[in-house]
Design a protein around this motif. Structure first.
Motif, mmCIF file in Angstrom:
data_model
loop_
_atom_site.group_PDB
_atom_site.id
_atom_site.type_symbol
_atom_site.label_atom_id
_atom_site.label_comp_id
_atom_site.label_asym_id
_atom_site.label_seq_id
_atom_site.Cartn_x
_atom_site.Cartn_y
_atom_site.Cartn_z
ATOM 1 N N THR A 100 0.849 -1.184 0.000
ATOM 2 C CA THR A 100 0.000 0.000 0.000
ATOM 3 C C THR A 100 0.885 1.235 0.000
ATOM 4 O O THR A 100 1.878 1.301 0.723
ATOM 5 C CB THR A 100 -0.900 0.011 1.237
ATOM 6 N N THR A 101 0.538 2.245 -0.821
ATOM 7 C CA THR A 101 1.333 3.465 -0.918
ATOM 8 C C THR A 101 0.518 4.657 -0.444
ATOM 9 O O THR A 101 -0.702 4.703 -0.611
ATOM 10 C CB THR A 101 1.795 3.711 -2.358
ATOM 11 N N LEU A 111 -4.954 5.700 7.626
ATOM 12 C CA LEU A 111 -5.056 4.240 7.566
ATOM 13 C C LEU A 111 -5.293 3.617 8.938
ATOM 14 O O LEU A 111 -5.691 2.455 9.042
ATOM 15 C CB LEU A 111 -3.786 3.635 6.951
ATOM 16 N N GLY A 112 -5.055 4.395 10.002
ATOM 17 C CA GLY A 112 -5.241 3.876 11.361
ATOM 18 C C GLY A 112 -4.126 2.949 11.817
ATOM 19 O O GLY A 112 -4.314 2.174 12.774
ATOM 20 N N LEU A 113 -2.978 3.003 11.149
ATOM 21 C CA LEU A 113 -1.877 2.081 11.467
ATOM 22 C C LEU A 113 -0.676 2.775 12.103
ATOM 23 O O LEU A 113 0.269 2.088 12.524
ATOM 24 C CB LEU A 113 -1.406 1.366 10.182
ATOM 25 N N TRP A 114 -0.715 4.099 12.158
ATOM 26 C CA TRP A 114 0.498 4.808 12.581
ATOM 27 C C TRP A 114 0.602 4.850 14.116
ATOM 28 O O TRP A 114 0.581 5.871 14.750
ATOM 29 C CB TRP A 114 0.520 6.197 11.986
ATOM 30 N N ARG A 115 0.704 3.652 14.690
ATOM 31 C CA ARG A 115 0.943 3.460 16.117
ATOM 32 C C ARG A 115 1.785 2.199 16.273
ATOM 33 O O ARG A 115 1.666 1.253 15.472
ATOM 34 C CB ARG A 115 -0.376 3.270 16.892
ATOM 35 N N PRO A 116 2.611 2.145 17.272
ATOM 36 C CA PRO A 116 3.484 0.946 17.432
ATOM 37 C C PRO A 116 2.666 -0.338 17.578
ATOM 38 O O PRO A 116 3.094 -1.400 17.094
ATOM 39 C CB PRO A 116 4.277 1.260 18.694
ATOM 40 N N ASP A 117 1.545 -0.237 18.247
ATOM 41 C CA ASP A 117 0.758 -1.448 18.482
ATOM 42 C C ASP A 117 -0.181 -1.771 17.329
ATOM 43 O O ASP A 117 -0.851 -2.813 17.337
ATOM 44 C CB ASP A 117 -0.064 -1.310 19.762
ATOM 45 N N ALA A 118 -0.255 -0.907 16.306
ATOM 46 C CA ALA A 118 -1.174 -1.152 15.197
ATOM 47 C C ALA A 118 -0.454 -1.430 13.887
ATOM 48 O O ALA A 118 -1.004 -2.094 13.013
ATOM 49 C CB ALA A 118 -2.097 0.053 15.015
ATOM 50 N N PHE A 119 0.761 -0.949 13.742
ATOM 51 C CA PHE A 119 1.473 -1.132 12.478
ATOM 52 C C PHE A 119 1.850 -2.600 12.306
ATOM 53 O O PHE A 119 2.414 -3.216 13.214
ATOM 54 C CB PHE A 119 2.727 -0.263 12.443
ATOM 55 N N PRO A 120 1.609 -3.189 11.151
ATOM 56 C CA PRO A 120 1.963 -4.603 10.938
ATOM 57 C C PRO A 120 3.466 -4.763 10.724
ATOM 58 O O PRO A 120 4.049 -4.109 9.859
ATOM 59 C CB PRO A 120 1.163 -4.958 9.685
ATOM 60 N N TYR A 121 4.057 -5.644 11.503
ATOM 61 C CA TYR A 121 5.493 -5.909 11.364
ATOM 62 C C TYR A 121 5.741 -7.117 10.471
ATOM 63 O O TYR A 121 6.881 -7.380 10.096
ATOM 64 C CB TYR A 121 6.121 -6.130 12.739
ATOM 65 N N GLN A 122 4.715 -7.865 10.177
ATOM 66 C CA GLN A 122 4.805 -8.977 9.242
ATOM 67 C C GLN A 122 3.836 -8.686 8.077
ATOM 68 O O GLN A 122 2.896 -7.921 8.198
ATOM 69 C CB GLN A 122 4.411 -10.295 9.930
ATOM 70 N N GLU A 123 4.086 -9.339 6.956
ATOM 71 C CA GLU A 123 3.236 -9.113 5.792
ATOM 72 C C GLU A 123 1.797 -9.529 6.082
ATOM 73 O O GLU A 123 1.550 -10.646 6.526
ATOM 74 C CB GLU A 123 3.759 -9.898 4.578
ATOM 75 N N THR A 124 0.896 -8.602 5.832
ATOM 76 C CA THR A 124 -0.543 -8.878 5.967
ATOM 77 C C THR A 124 -1.255 -8.343 4.733
ATOM 78 O O THR A 124 -0.803 -7.368 4.109
ATOM 79 C CB THR A 124 -1.127 -8.201 7.217
ATOM 80 N N THR A 125 -2.345 -8.993 4.431
ATOM 81 C CA THR A 125 -3.139 -8.562 3.266
ATOM 82 C C THR A 125 -4.241 -7.619 3.731
ATOM 83 O O THR A 125 -5.026 -7.941 4.621
ATOM 84 C CB THR A 125 -3.762 -9.767 2.552
ATOM 85 N N SER A 126 -4.306 -6.459 3.114
ATOM 86 C CA SER A 126 -5.305 -5.460 3.475
ATOM 87 C C SER A 126 -6.684 -5.877 2.960
ATOM 88 O O SER A 126 -6.812 -6.616 1.973
ATOM 89 C CB SER A 126 -4.905 -4.103 2.897
ATOM 90 N N SER A 127 -7.710 -5.378 3.630
ATOM 91 C CA SER A 127 -9.074 -5.630 3.168
ATOM 92 C C SER A 127 -9.468 -4.715 2.015
ATOM 93 O O SER A 127 -10.518 -4.904 1.397
ATOM 94 C CB SER A 127 -10.062 -5.443 4.325
ATOM 95 N N SER A 128 -8.642 -3.718 1.710
ATOM 96 C CA SER A 128 -8.920 -2.782 0.619
ATOM 97 C C SER A 128 -7.807 -2.867 -0.408
ATOM 98 O O SER A 128 -6.771 -3.498 -0.185
ATOM 99 C CB SER A 128 -9.044 -1.354 1.152
ATOM 100 N N THR A 129 -8.010 -2.220 -1.521
ATOM 101 C CA THR A 129 -7.032 -2.233 -2.605
ATOM 102 C C THR A 129 -6.124 -1.017 -2.509
ATOM 103 O O THR A 129 -6.440 -0.019 -1.861
ATOM 104 C CB THR A 129 -7.739 -2.238 -3.974
ATOM 105 N N CYS A 130 -5.023 -1.118 -3.214
ATOM 106 C CA CYS A 130 -4.069 -0.014 -3.200
ATOM 107 C C CYS A 130 -4.504 1.072 -4.172
ATOM 108 O O CYS A 130 -5.458 0.912 -4.935
ATOM 109 C CB CYS A 130 -2.673 -0.520 -3.570
ATOM 110 N N ARG A 131 -3.742 2.175 -4.144
ATOM 111 C CA ARG A 131 -4.071 3.306 -4.992
ATOM 112 C C ARG A 131 -4.017 2.933 -6.469
ATOM 113 O O ARG A 131 -4.906 3.287 -7.248
ATOM 114 C CB ARG A 131 -3.108 4.465 -4.703
ATOM 115 N N ASP A 132 -2.966 2.212 -6.867
ATOM 116 C CA ASP A 132 -2.840 1.856 -8.273
ATOM 117 C C ASP A 132 -4.010 0.985 -8.736
ATOM 118 O O ASP A 132 -4.534 1.166 -9.835
ATOM 119 C CB ASP A 132 -1.526 1.124 -8.513
#
Length: 585
Positions: A100-101, A111-132
């Motif tokens: 995701t960009t 995105l609601g991820l910009w917190r240490p406890d929310a940011f994924p440290y391993q690869e996860t698949t988003s429920s939404s699509t990317c910008r492209d």
């Protein structure tokens, strides 16, 4: 491994290969890459430093530099948006499998991820699509919409072409062979009258008219369908695609008869005035031969109008519902029977008014009545009042403007008046002709053999009184020489033929020979007069002259008063039968 996963692997390998060609900017570091800063190739070193410093962080939730530390906020944000993107390496697109960009810190926070406890440290698949993927989907959606619009436009144009061809195809329809019914013929005459008054070549659309042609709007629809099927009428323009019904292949299934204007069939010709005249003459002759059916239609229209007046009176004056459905047929039958028994419409209007007034007064005195009881009581009251009125005078009230009679009523009344006038004149004509025939027989018995029998006298004779019927339908009694009479019939020196009439034998006629059978030379009135005098030859063109002969002498002589009156009556009947006594179309 599914198709989607294989696609993601190929995309990921392609992206890794592309990035391997140059330096990669991984944050917070290469040991634990969470975000990769993607820079535009044409960035200056200063802008590159601003972009890298803007995205720098040590752990999710905390940026290394504040925007104000990097320079003017507007300049920094413009530079970052134009020259860089941040790819979240551990948050993968559900469609393409790529990261995701985002283009700004605000988008990252959204995105609601910009917190240490929310940011994924391993690869996860988003429920939404990317910008492209969203942009690609939007492009695909726009392309699909464009294709749909093009297909719709093509289908619409196909419908327009087929509708136009269907309307134009009526030009090749043959002349009508089936005569319409009396109600339909009345409606056709009424439409022609309306076209003349409005100075238009078409009638309708019916949906925009404020009046009905016949007893009801549904009857008008049936009439238009019948006249179209019998080829008396053809649809005309303007019309819209919504006025037509199409099959699945866009072929024409039909037209909504109340949505389009109508014109006389193309078979009557392009001369509008002549087409109206020809159509009206044929229909008028049909109706004048059926006076009993014509009177039945008039009584039907008047009974329907009386019922409509009763409904309107109850609603407008007393705020009562119309006559209940289960009593409507009874109300119609009551009005119709009264008309058959000698009542007229104005008397029925008066009876309906009195019945409504007394029924409403009864309803006001009687508590607990169900809705519609007063309207139903009107029907009973009307029947009683009509029954009681047979031996007493009945007042007459005018029909109000809001209860106008159907348009065909005036047409029917005019035809009945013409029929009655023709019947009276025809009776006088037959009586007078018999009198002249009897007189001629007596003259023949008293005639002597000394009278010369000269079929064609010279052109120097004395003046004689003759009757001349011109192509415009006018009758004129003139006194000139026999030669001048022949000249007028032949239009100035042509050949003339004598028509010997059977009854009375004392009348002969001159008709022109070799006259061009053009519309301006057509003489329907004179031909009808000849038919009344038992001559069924013809048709003849140009002026026709009538003169007298003696029992044993065929030399043209002047018409006596009885013969002049006979021809006057015949002319009146002929003009009415041919429609020449009505306004020109």
């Amino acid at each position: 491994m599914g198709k989607r996963q294989r696609r993601r692997n190929r995309q990921r390998q392609g992206r890794n290969a592309q990035q391997a060609k140059g330096q990669r900017y991984l944050l917070p570091g290469e040991q634990q890459p969470l975000v990769e800063v993607l820079l535009e190739s044409d960035l200056s070193d200063q802008d590159k430093e601003i972009c890298l410093a803007y995205w720098a962080f040590t752990e999710p939730g905390t940026w290394t530099h504040k925007v104000a530390e990097l320079g003017s906020s507007n300049h920094v944000l413009r530079t970052v948006k134009a020259g860089s993107r941040a790819a979240l390496l551990t948050r993968l697109c559900s469609e393409c499998g790529g990261p995701t960009t985002v283009t700004t810190r605000s988008e990252m926070a959204a995105l609601g991820l910009w917190r240490p406890d929310a940011f994924p440290y391993q690869e996860t698949t988003s429920s939404s699509t990317c910008r492209d993927c969203r942009e690609a989907a939007a492009v695909a959606r726009r392309q699909e919409e464009e294709r749909a619009r093009e297909a719709e436009k093509k289908a619409l144009q196909e419908q327009v072409d087929k509708a136009s061809a269907w309307v134009a195809g009526h030009k090749d329809a043959p002349f009508p062979e089936e005569m319409p019914s009396v109600p339909d013929a009345l409606a056709l005459l009424a439409m022609i009258d309306i076209m003349v008054r409005t100075e238009r070549d078409t009638f309708g659309p019916l949906s925009t008219s404020k009046y009905s042609l016949g007893a009801s709007r549904s009857a008008d629809l049936d009439t238009l369908c019948n006249l179209h099927r019998q080829r008396w009428l053809a649809p005309a323009l303007p019309a819209t695609i919504a006025d037509f019904a199409f099959n699945d292949d866009n072929s024409i299934r039909g037209v909504y008869v109340d949505k389009v204007p109508w014109r006389l069939a193309h078979a009557f010709g392009d001369d509008v005035s002549r087409a109206r005249q020809e159509a009206a003459e044929g229909v008028r002759h049909l109706l004048l031969r059926r006076p009993t059916r014509l009177r039945d239609v008039v009584m039907d229209l008047e009974a329907v109008t009386a019922l409509a007046y009763l409904d309107g009176l109850l609603d407008r004056s007393y705020n009562e519902p119309p006559v209940p459905e289960h009593r409507r047929q009874e109300a119609y039958d009551t009005f119709h029977e009264a008309l058959v028994n000698g009542f007229n419409l104005r008397q029925l209007i008066a009876v309906a008014w009195m019945a409504a007034s007394s029924s409403v007064a009864w309803g006001q005195r009687t508590p607990g009545l169900k809705p519609g009881s007063v309207s139903a009581a009107c029907v009973t009251s009307i029947g009683r009042r009509i029954e009681a009125a047979h031996d007493r005078p009945v007042p007459e009230y005018d029909v109000p403007n809001w209860a106008n009679l159907p348009a065909t009523h005036a047409t029917a009344m005019r035809l009945l008046k013409q029929h009655d006038a023709v019947a009276d004149a025809l009776g006088q004509f037959r009586t007078l002709r018999q009198s002249i025939v009897t007189r001629d027989l007596e003259s023949l018995e008293n005639a002597t053999d000394d009278d010369p029998a000269d079929w064609e006298a010279g052109r120097g004779e004395a003046e004689v009184t003759f009757a001349l019927i011109t192509p415009d339908g006018q009758l004129d009694f003139q006194s000139e020489t026999a030669g001048s009479m022949r000249d007028k019939v032949s239009s100035g020196g042509g050949a003339v033929d004598r028509v010997i009439l059977r009854e009375p034998r004392s009348l002969h006629a001159y008709v022109g020979e070799l006259i061009t059978p053009a519309p301006e030379n057509n003489n329907p009135v004179a031909n009808e007069v000849l038919r009344l005098l038992d001559c069924f030859d013809g048709p003849f063109y140009g002026p026709v002259a009538f003169f007298s002969v003696s029992a044993r002498n065929n030399q043209p002589q002047g018409l006596d008063p009885q013969q002049q009156k006979l021809l006057t009556l015949a002319h009146h009947v002929a003009k009415t039968r041919t429609g020449s006594d009505t306004p020109a179309f």
